[in-house]
Scaffold this motif. Structure first.
Motif, short mmCIF file in Angstrom:
data_model
loop_
_atom_site.label_atom_id
_atom_site.label_comp_id
_atom_site.label_asym_id
_atom_site.label_seq_id
_atom_site.Cartn_x
_atom_site.Cartn_y
_atom_site.Cartn_z
N ASP A 215 -46.70 -12.32 -58.30
CA ASP A 215 -46.54 -13.75 -58.09
C ASP A 215 -46.20 -14.55 -59.36
O ASP A 215 -45.22 -15.35 -59.00
CB ASP A 215 -47.52 -14.61 -57.25
N CYS A 216 -46.98 -14.20 -60.22
CA CYS A 216 -47.02 -14.83 -61.47
C CYS A 216 -46.13 -14.20 -62.44
O CYS A 216 -45.19 -14.94 -63.28
CB CYS A 216 -48.09 -15.39 -62.00
N THR B 190 -46.33 -3.00 -51.36
CA THR B 190 -45.04 -2.79 -50.98
C THR B 190 -44.49 -3.97 -50.59
O THR B 190 -44.93 -4.70 -49.91
CB THR B 190 -44.93 -1.68 -49.87
N PRO B 191 -43.07 -4.21 -50.77
CA PRO B 191 -42.44 -5.51 -50.45
C PRO B 191 -42.21 -5.42 -49.01
O PRO B 191 -41.69 -4.26 -48.36
CB PRO B 191 -41.28 -5.37 -51.19
N HIS C 279 -40.15 -10.13 -45.55
CA HIS C 279 -40.18 -11.78 -45.71
C HIS C 279 -39.54 -12.36 -47.06
O HIS C 279 -40.55 -11.96 -47.90
CB HIS C 279 -41.54 -12.36 -45.29
N LYS C 280 -38.66 -13.03 -47.18
CA LYS C 280 -38.37 -13.51 -48.61
C LYS C 280 -38.78 -14.88 -48.64
O LYS C 280 -38.68 -15.64 -47.61
CB LYS C 280 -36.89 -13.64 -48.69
N LEU C 281 -39.56 -15.27 -49.66
CA LEU C 281 -39.82 -16.68 -49.81
C LEU C 281 -39.06 -17.60 -49.82
O LEU C 281 -37.91 -17.66 -50.53
CB LEU C 281 -40.65 -16.70 -51.38
N THR C 282 -39.31 -18.67 -48.96
CA THR C 282 -38.25 -19.92 -49.02
C THR C 282 -38.39 -20.79 -50.38
O THR C 282 -39.43 -20.46 -51.16
CB THR C 282 -38.69 -20.75 -47.84
N ARG C 283 -37.58 -21.62 -50.45
CA ARG C 283 -37.65 -22.30 -51.64
C ARG C 283 -38.98 -23.14 -52.01
O ARG C 283 -39.65 -23.23 -52.74
CB ARG C 283 -36.46 -23.50 -51.69
N GLU C 284 -39.39 -23.49 -50.71
CA GLU C 284 -40.60 -24.24 -50.83
C GLU C 284 -41.84 -23.49 -51.09
O GLU C 284 -42.95 -23.93 -51.71
CB GLU C 284 -41.05 -25.21 -49.32
N ASP D 158 -42.40 -11.36 -50.12
CA ASP D 158 -43.84 -11.20 -49.84
C ASP D 158 -44.18 -9.70 -49.81
O ASP D 158 -43.29 -8.82 -49.77
CB ASP D 158 -44.31 -11.79 -48.58
N PHE D 159 -45.48 -9.22 -49.65
CA PHE D 159 -45.71 -7.82 -49.86
C PHE D 159 -46.80 -7.59 -48.78
O PHE D 159 -47.59 -8.37 -48.08
CB PHE D 159 -46.44 -7.34 -51.32
N ASP D 160 -47.16 -6.29 -48.60
CA ASP D 160 -47.91 -5.65 -47.70
C ASP D 160 -48.76 -4.68 -48.40
O ASP D 160 -48.08 -3.92 -49.41
CB ASP D 160 -47.28 -4.84 -46.42
#
Length: 962
Positions: free
Chosen positions: A358-359, A375-376, A379-384, A366-368
């Motif tokens: 994340d940083c 592993t990705p 789900h692609k992170l939204t802007r928020e 997101d990952f599992d």
């Protein structure tokens, strides 16, 4: 002129003579303070140098106005002793008459104040003493029975020096907060354990509970009159319980306020110094005390710094801890519990922050996780979600950075206190009023310095480090310490005497009692005032239940009734008008102009990106940007820093693939030079505006060219070459007003440009910050992006510190010029005769306008109108400040307006301006609606008041002619 009336015998048998005086107002004032009562106005203070004070120096002894005398009549308005007037008449009637009288006022007074200094044996003795002093005789006045004791005490207090044992004691005591900081707040001790403890559980919730309970407890103590408790021990114990309970509650909230432990611990340093002064070092001479304490704090600070540097450099101690990539990796490993304590919502689940995913890498998906392998997923992170993740990463990074940096923070606090002791502690003796004036000047300057530091903290603290709260907290603690020191060290009696004779204090009192300051008070505490009066109702009820001295017929306490009486005297219509102007200024600078400027510069940056390639394109980009930048500099609300930053972003980005200009670094160098030339061109343009506008007398009057502070600035700016004061004013002052005022005062343009050339030291770091934000390559992520972001934050902070330093110097030189040449600067100048004539001609209109705004004369409809307008604008003001994230989309100069996850306005500036307001939340458009409707009502009221004032002035002229 005026005459004595026959004396009257009071009930007590004493003679209380009535007399009258005729006084002419100066600047609409008589120079006295009074308290309105049912039977008149009791004089509470006389302003030194005021009209009444001047009268007393030339009047006969039986016609001197004294504090304690009561005004029983003004002109034809009189109060007879036995009149049964209603509660709202009497003194209030005299107040209205005194305010409305033009020029001369006939005051009828009753002698009730003490007159031992003007009549009798004491007055005769004082006259003889004054004659002796004028002849050069030196006199020492002390009580005979205490002469020996006082003389011994004075000699001892002036000669006692701090001993080596006392210096050792002070050093050990002062070192305690620094030792606690290193042991419990730093990586050298148990810093990560402490923060991990409070971050990984619900301690933030418990901290809120502790602070809430203590707030209610404090209100309860106020209701039961804690300050009147007979037992001093009980008062001290309860005060310490509340204070340290709040400190514990603040430390519990260190998950979101990581600066709290540092502030709480290091705040004990000035507290310990005060305790030493009141106990073990009480008999030490003041100068020796401050030099000893300054030496002790400096030694502690240097020792802490050396120990921290040794810890960073000696591998055998705890490994190498210099701030490099290896150290950062080690800090991240130690912060595992911290990252696990920060949870954010992504998709349909909540998970803790993972530093690498994340940083560091800022993976957009997101990952599992299976068998500790990430592993990705789809789900692609939204802007928020991405903003929330970045915020959490920044919060954890702030914590571990503060843990690493805390010894250096302790060192700097020690050195700042040492500098304060050396510089300010030895500048005055508390018994000397003239030196108290000097200390008061330095006190005011230091307050402004701390306020400017707070502005720097709120403006340029790096978003990735999120150190704004830390800087603001230490500046706030510094302000508290400064005010406490001023009160206890100088003393209340000396402050009161200085208020009566100090020019600075007179100015501050004038500012505090003005309608502008009251408007700020109304904006700041409007919501809290009803709550305070509700508490006073409960407090009065408790007093009645305890059978104390409370008046059983009153719903409020005496203190609250005095406050209400004080508030009733305010000109509320005038205050509401000024509150509206303050809100309008905030909206123009920080909402309208600020956000539109950012959107426009981002739009401009994106439009340049659509231009064709080649060297010619870069030349056109430079030319177009110069024209746009010059135009923006000509607009008063537009600050210079966003323009500089944008030049670095645009020219740095456009030059990445152009070898002829030197690539990215060559483009940045060109941007620095272009902004320097742009600033000088803007100075010439703004100077021209002032030069031609300055021919209008109204503009000169608006700029107050005939006032002492403005003349002081003019004298500084007239110096030739690179004078420090001149450079500080030109560089540290606001861009537009400074250059325009130079033109209005018709200063030498070449000298103004020459003094502005050091602006290169301020503009270039801003250009570098913008260039570093964009970076030398596109789509940078991970450590590479973090490095350039850190460089951008550092450059911006450097620019702001230089701006801060020049601003502080500008204030110092102007203040020093006013203090040194006030009489000369106040002398009449023939070139300002037209300004003076215009001011005098407008006095009648201003008086009529003030009469129209008087609440008792203003029609109720129009008072309700301006009150409603002010309420709407103040509500919008708080929404803009407190709910900015709910009102507007987070948008930066480096962002693209065509980003689908952002404003989604490809090549459409109008769409982007509208899109900056959040459409899915009601706060943004709701606050804007309140602001615009309130503004419309405000201007309608101003039109009514202006027409009514002109009509009233015409009626007065017609009456005089008849």
């Amino acid at each position: 002129s005026g005459g004595l009336t026959p004396t009257e015998s009071a009930a007590s048998g004493t003679t209380r003579e009535l007399f009258s005086v005729r006084l002419t107002k100066v600047d609409g004032k008589l120079g006295l303070a009074y308290r309105a009562e049912k039977d008149g106005l009791t004089i509470t203070a006389l302003l030194v140098g005021g009209v009444v004070d001047v009268w007393n120096h030339t009047a006969d002894a039986d016609r001197i106005v004294c504090v304690g005398d009561k005004i029983v009549g003004v002109n034809q308005a009189r109060i007879t002793p036995n009149a049964k007037a209603p509660e709202d008449s009497g003194g209030e009637l005299l107040v209205e008459e005194m305010r409305s009288c033009e020029g001369a006022c006939h005051l009828h007074l009753r002698k009730l104040g003490p007159r031992w200094h003007v009549e009798g044996t004491v007055a005769d003795c004082l006259d003889h003493i004054n004659v002796a002093l004028e002849m050069g005789v030196q006199l020492d006045l002390v009580k005979v029975e205490e002469h020996a004791f006082v003389q011994d005490a004075v000699e001892q207090a002036s000669t006692n020096k701090i001993t080596w044992s006392q210096l050792l004691l002070a050093t050990c005591a002062i070192a305690v907060p620094s030792a606690v900081t290193i042991a419990f707040c730093s990586d050298m001790g148990m810093g990560f354990w402490l923060f991990g403890l409070f971050v990984a559980s619900n301690w933030n919730f418990y901290g809120n509970g502790v602070l809430g309970v203590l707030a209610l407890f404090t209100v309860g103590m106020y209701i039961v009159d804690w300050h009147k408790w007979e037992s001093k021990k009980q008062r001290i114990v309860t005060a310490l319980l509340v204070a340290y309970g709040m400190c514990v509650g603040g430390i519990m909230k260190c998950k979101y306020y990581p600066q709290a432990p540092l502030v709480v611990v290091l705040f004990h340093m000035p507290l310990i110094i005060g305790m030493l002064r009141a106990s073990a070092l009480k008999q030490v001479a003041r100068t020796s005390f401050y030099r000893g304490v300054g030496t002790a704090t400096a030694l502690v600070g240097i020792f802490v710094l050396m120990m921290w540097m040794a810890w960073m450099s000696i591998e055998a101690w705890d490994g190498l801890n210099r701030y490099d990539e290896a150290t950062k990796s080690g800090l991240v490993v130690k912060s595992e519990a911290l990252y696990n304590g920060f949870v954010f919502e992504v998709g349909n689940r909540k998970r803790p922050i993972d530093y690498t995913w994340d940083c560091q890498d800022e993976n957009p998906y997101d990952f599992d996780e299976r068998f500790r392998v990430k592993t990705p997923n789809d789900h692609k992170l939204t802007r928020e979600e991405d903003k929330d993740r970045s915020k959490k990463c920044g919060q954890v990074k702030t914590i571990w950075f503060l843990v690493w940096l805390s010894p250096f923070v302790a060192c700097m606090v020690n050195l700042v206190i040492a500098a304060f002791c050396f510089v300010n502690g030895t500048m005055m003796a508390s018994e000397d009023t003239t030196k108290a004036e000097k200390t008061l000047k330095h006190f005011v300057l230091m307050v402004f310095v701390l306020l400017l530091c707070m502005w720097v903290a709120s403006s340029v603290a790096g978003a990735s480090m999120r150190l704004t709260g830390t800087l603001m907290a230490f500046c706030g603690a510094g302000l508290v310490c400064l005010f406490i020191w001023m009160y206890f060290e100088v003393g209340a009696s000396l402050i009161n005497s200085t208020m009566r004779s100090s020019r600075i204090m007179s100015t501050l009192v004038t500012v505090v009692t003005s309608d502008w300051f009251r408007a700020c008070f109304v904006i700041s505490f409007n919501a809290g005032l009803p709550g305070m009066f509700l508490i006073e109702v409960v407090r009065q009820k408790v007093r009645k239940m305890r059978n104390s001295d409370a008046n059983s017929k009153q719903w409020l306490t005496d203190e609250a009734n005095m406050a209400l009486t004080f508030f009733r005297r305010w000109n509320w219509a005038s205050i509401f008008i000024k509150a509206n102007w303050i809100v309008t200024l905030y909206w123009v600078l920080f909402v309208g102009c600020s956000k539109v400027t950012v959107v426009f510069l981002a739009y401009l940056n994106e439009e340049f990106g659509h231009m064709g390639g080649g060297d010619a394109r870069f030349g056109w980009v430079c030319l177009i940007f110069f024209g746009v930048g010059f135009t923006m500099f000509m607009l008063p609300p537009v600050p210079g820093i966003p323009v500089y930053i944008t030049s670095g972003i645009i020219l740095g980005t456009q030059s990445r693939n152009i070898p002829a200009v030197g690539g990215f670094y060559g483009g940045v160098s060109i941007a620095c030079g272009l902004c320097f030339i742009l600033k000088l061109a803007a100075v010439c343009g703004q100077y021209s505006i002032g030069y031609f506008m300055g021919k209008w007398v109204k503009v000169q009057q608006f700029c107050m060219v005939d006032r002492v502070p403005m003349r002081a600035g003019e004298r500084i700016l007239m110096r030739r070459g690179f004078d420090v004061g001149k450079v500080a004013v030109l560089v540290g002052g606001p861009d537009w007003p400074t250059s325009v005022l130079c033109g209005i005062m018709k200063l030498n343009l070449f000298q103004c440009c020459l003094g502005t050339t050091p602006i290169l030291l301020v503009s270039s770091p801003c250009v570098l910050a913008g260039a570093f934000m964009a970076g030398p390559r596109e789509n940078m992520v991970g450590a590479d992006k973090s490095m350039w972001d850190a460089l951008a934050n550092t450059a911006l902070a450097l620019s702001a510190l230089l701006q801060l330093g020049s601003g502080v110097l500008a204030m110092y030189f102007i203040q020093n010029m006013v203090a040194s040449h006030s009489e000369e600067l106040a002398k009449h100048r023939p070139e300002h005769d037209k300004v003076k004539a215009l001011t005098e001609a407008e006095e009648e209109y201003n008086r009529c306008h003030a009469e129209i705004l008087n609440v008792k004369r203003l029609p109720k409809f129009w008072f309700f109108w301006i009150t409603t307008s002010a309420c709407m604008m103040i509500i919008s003001f708080f929404v803009f400040i407190l709910l900015d994230a709910e009102c507007f989309n987070d948008f930066q100069v480096a962002d693209k307006i065509s980003d689908p996850d952002g404003l989604n306005c490809p090549r459409d500036f109008a769409c982007a301006v509208i899109g900056i307001v959040k459409s899915d939340r009601p706060f943004g458009w709701g606050a804007l609606g309140l602001y615009f409707v309130g503004s419309l009502m405000h201007y309608i009221f101003l039109g009514y008041a202006g027409r009514a004032a002109k009509a009233r002035m015409k009626d007065k002229v017609d009456a005089d002619e008849q």
